[in-house]
Design a protein around this motif. Structure first.
Motif, PDB file in Angstrom:
ATOM      1  N   THR A 123       0.808  -1.216   0.000  1.00  0.00           N
ATOM      2  CA  THR A 123       0.000   0.000   0.000  1.00  0.00           C
ATOM      3  C   THR A 123       0.842   1.267   0.000  1.00  0.00           C
ATOM      4  O   THR A 123       0.318   2.351  -0.215  1.00  0.00           O
ATOM      5  CB  THR A 123      -0.888   0.036   1.241  1.00  0.00           C
ATOM      6  N   ARG A 143     -12.696  -0.507  14.602  1.00  0.00           N
ATOM      7  CA  ARG A 143     -12.355  -0.027  13.270  1.00  0.00           C
ATOM      8  C   ARG A 143     -10.919  -0.361  12.926  1.00  0.00           C
ATOM      9  O   ARG A 143     -10.610  -0.766  11.811  1.00  0.00           O
ATOM     10  CB  ARG A 143     -12.515   1.495  13.199  1.00  0.00           C
ATOM     11  N   GLN A 190     -10.468  -3.975  11.861  1.00  0.00           N
ATOM     12  CA  GLN A 190     -10.921  -4.111  10.480  1.00  0.00           C
ATOM     13  C   GLN A 190      -9.852  -3.612   9.517  1.00  0.00           C
ATOM     14  O   GLN A 190      -9.527  -4.243   8.524  1.00  0.00           O
ATOM     15  CB  GLN A 190     -12.182  -3.251  10.268  1.00  0.00           C
ATOM     16  N   TYR A 191      -9.373  -2.470   9.876  1.00  0.00           N
ATOM     17  CA  TYR A 191      -8.409  -1.781   9.050  1.00  0.00           C
ATOM     18  C   TYR A 191      -7.158  -2.611   8.838  1.00  0.00           C
ATOM     19  O   TYR A 191      -6.650  -2.751   7.728  1.00  0.00           O
ATOM     20  CB  TYR A 191      -8.050  -0.482   9.762  1.00  0.00           C
ATOM     21  N   ALA A 251      -6.913  -5.861   9.429  1.00  0.00           N
ATOM     22  CA  ALA A 251      -7.273  -7.120   8.775  1.00  0.00           C
ATOM     23  C   ALA A 251      -7.309  -6.917   7.264  1.00  0.00           C
ATOM     24  O   ALA A 251      -6.977  -7.810   6.495  1.00  0.00           O
ATOM     25  CB  ALA A 251      -8.622  -7.614   9.286  1.00  0.00           C
ATOM     26  N   ALA A 252      -7.707  -5.745   6.835  1.00  0.00           N
ATOM     27  CA  ALA A 252      -7.780  -5.466   5.405  1.00  0.00           C
ATOM     28  C   ALA A 252      -6.399  -5.147   4.822  1.00  0.00           C
ATOM     29  O   ALA A 252      -6.277  -4.893   3.639  1.00  0.00           O
ATOM     30  CB  ALA A 252      -8.736  -4.303   5.149  1.00  0.00           C
ATOM     31  N   HIS A 253      -5.379  -5.151   5.696  1.00  0.00           N
ATOM     32  CA  HIS A 253      -4.019  -4.839   5.257  1.00  0.00           C
ATOM     33  C   HIS A 253      -3.966  -3.538   4.482  1.00  0.00           C
ATOM     34  O   HIS A 253      -3.371  -3.481   3.399  1.00  0.00           O
ATOM     35  CB  HIS A 253      -3.448  -5.981   4.411  1.00  0.00           C
ATOM     36  N   ARG A 254      -4.577  -2.536   5.050  1.00  0.00           N
ATOM     37  CA  ARG A 254      -4.579  -1.257   4.349  1.00  0.00           C
ATOM     38  C   ARG A 254      -3.292  -0.495   4.564  1.00  0.00           C
ATOM     39  O   ARG A 254      -3.090   0.578   4.023  1.00  0.00           O
ATOM     40  CB  ARG A 254      -5.774  -0.401   4.788  1.00  0.00           C
TER      41      ARG A 254
END
Lengths: 351, 351
Positions: free
Chosen positions: A71, A122, A125-126, A128-131
């Motif tokens: 990213t 949040r 989630q963040y 986990a999404a590997h953002r």
DNA sequence: AGGTACTGTGGGAGCGCTCCCACAAGTGAT
DNA sequence: ATCACTTGTGGGAGCGCTCCCACAGTACCT
């Protein structure tokens, strides 16, 4: 200003493909030039760079992230509510250091607060999404599950202020123990006999180490440690004030205070004033962080300086190294670094 | 903790496709559920949600951004150096408001400083790459090219503090003119006769409006405006101090000061102290922003409160509306909103 | 002359989504 | 029964990149 040139479709930005066509080369070659691969001839590189400039080409980050599975962003995670973040110069100084270190890079910095449960949710989630490619963790409490979550997700992470002596994550910290000793030795050197300590949050390892330094400095100077002179705080101004009041009540004869942060010292100062004690005449005061507050306080505050800018830089270096290491998933467990940087006592009028 | 379940390839996170297979539906249907489309039967929705939970599915942002051509992120752009940002509570209060408003959303917030030319350069690249769906612009100077750049790139933007009365971008602001009037009328009401004003940066429209309010309030009360009582500052503490010294030199008989920010007032307070003037006995002092500084000052500072949290919320609302409007590119120029919110005078001991 | 090794290059495949068209099934008017 | 909608669903195409394999060209040994 770059001319916008030919476009594939109206309104769209130029793509790699269009640049390739313009330069008379293939897509792969343009990609190589953009990413600085050495395996391109000088002539071709020049042609591609010209096409890039003419079209005003800027790579599409989303496409790159999708294809390359990275990213180019890292997160600075602060496990505290926003209010606290802005109240404590430590955080913003750290952010500045990190920002400066990062500005030499293509990396983007995200600031994430994880103070409330909702924000935690949040964040999970963040992550986990590997953002983000990596995480910087600041001021973590002993029982925080965040570091383990990061390990589990195999996200590179660097922690500022290890959770314990046995920290498993890469960490960067200043020498809290040594800094505290400097402060106390300084006070002893000035002839103070009854030195109190207002601690930081004791579930932060660094705060404990400061207490250790306080104790050892006293002992080695032949003083005995009086537990009544130690009052727990939490780095905040309010607690500094409250703690000071408690100390004055218990030991009205104290003649010096070592506070675990400048903000705490500011709170203590208020309490001392209200009690009619003069600084430094009656009571000497020493803080920690050497933040802007220390310089502006009345009187200016003696404080232990941590090289925060340097800490930020080291954290970034280590994190980027881990991010880079990730790609060849070979060498794991190659010994996490634990960097400790020296502190420095800045003497001012309060002591 | 969600079980990780079956994986397509080792190490990878589950994809839409895998969720679809698990739930026994097509890819499109899962996408619809994830994005909250109403055109899905309840039974199917439940099945998909179950599969999502079982697999611990989290959408891949990069893929989504690439396919949908949006990023689900907005930037808060501060056209000032970092140091200034952290020194002025206005910015951090604003950030807090924006953050709070955004936490009800899926949107991500990026904090971008554009103080130096180098940072500007990066920002331009960043925007050109459309890495954010929209931009929040805070505290822009009159001649700043940033807003025009945004218009050109057709990036939705909301500005806090319009550049002029003829601002073309959507803007949210507090009533600077009215706030200044409140402050001055308050001082007049307390019987002060010689009221000075330390301005903010005059290339910021809001600062000009405060001067206008100051002037009009005096005039309407039948006082004449003495230009010697107006000293330009730049919102900073240092300038507040300098300006106060200049004013005391020119008009030693002044008995009140209206400062364009709390930080400025703090600087002025220092100068007043050094000149031996008591607050409020000799000189009354009023600030602007009602930030934390005002409450902690000694004596506590009377200040004009702006509803910053509310401003942040409104900015987000307007920006998100613009971002949403974007997709059907029909109605442009439908009248940019110019929101102005009321201020409130908070009286404390300094006046 | 044939091997072997590199360098530079082109382009297919695929990353994980969204968008949209096609189509099955149901509903109600004619 | 027929047509005209509506509702729900599946899946192809494509977003703009990177990765990697294939291959032409050159160089330097045998």
């Amino acid at each position: 200003m770059a001319s916008h040139g030919v476009r594939g479709r109206s309104g769209g930005r130029p793509t790699l493909e269009e640049v390739a066509a313009r330069a008379g080369v293939g897509r792969g070659t343009v990609s190589r030039v953009i990413n600085g691969s050495p395996r391109v001839s000088d002539a071709t590189r020049a042609a591609v760079e010209a096409a890039v400039a003419e079209l005003g080409y800027v790579p599409n980050t989303a496409a790159r992230a999708l294809a390359a599975n990275r990213t180019d962003a890292i997160a600075l995670v602060v496990p505290e509510p926003e209010t606290r973040f802005f109240a404590e110069p430590y955080f913003s100084d750290m952010l500045r250091g990190v920002g400066a270190a990062l500005s030499d890079t293509e990396m983007q910095l995200l600031l994430i607060f994880a103070g409330s449960d909702r924000e935690r949710q949040r964040l999970a989630q963040y992550l986990a999404a590997h953002r983000v490619d990596g995480v910087l963790l600041v001021s973590v409490h002993a029982d925080d599950p965040l570091p383990d979550m990061l390990s589990q997700l195999e996200i590179p992470a660097v922690i500022s202020g290890p959770r314990s002596a046995a920290e498993t994550l890469t960490s960067v910290d200043s020498d809290n123990y040594g800094g505290a000793r400097q402060a106390v030795e300084h006070l002893i050197g000035r002839g103070r006999r009854t030195i109190a300590h207002i601690t930081g949050r004791l579930d932060v390892y660094g705060a404990q180490r400061r207490v250790d330094g306080y104790r050892d400095a006293l002992r080695e100077a032949g003083h005995e440690v009086d537990e009544l002179l130690i009052e727990p705080g939490d780095f905040s101004e309010g607690e500094g004030r409250r703690a000071m009041e408690a100390l004055l009540e218990r030991r009205p004869d104290l003649d010096a205070v070592f506070a675990a942060s400048d903000v705490t010292a500011a709170g203590a100062r208020h309490a001392l004033r209200e009690a009619g004690r003069r600084i430094p005449d009656d009571v000497a005061l020493v803080g920690y962080d050497d933040s802007a507050i220390a310089r502006h306080m009345d009187p200016p505050l003696t404080s232990v300086r941590q090289p925060i800018e340097e800490m930020g830089r080291r954290m970034i270096d280590l994190l980027l190294a881990e991010v880079a290491d990730r790609r060849p998933p070979a060498s794991r467990e190659l010994g996490r670094s634990q960097v400790v940087l020296a502190t420095e006592l800045v003497e001012r009028a309060s002591s």
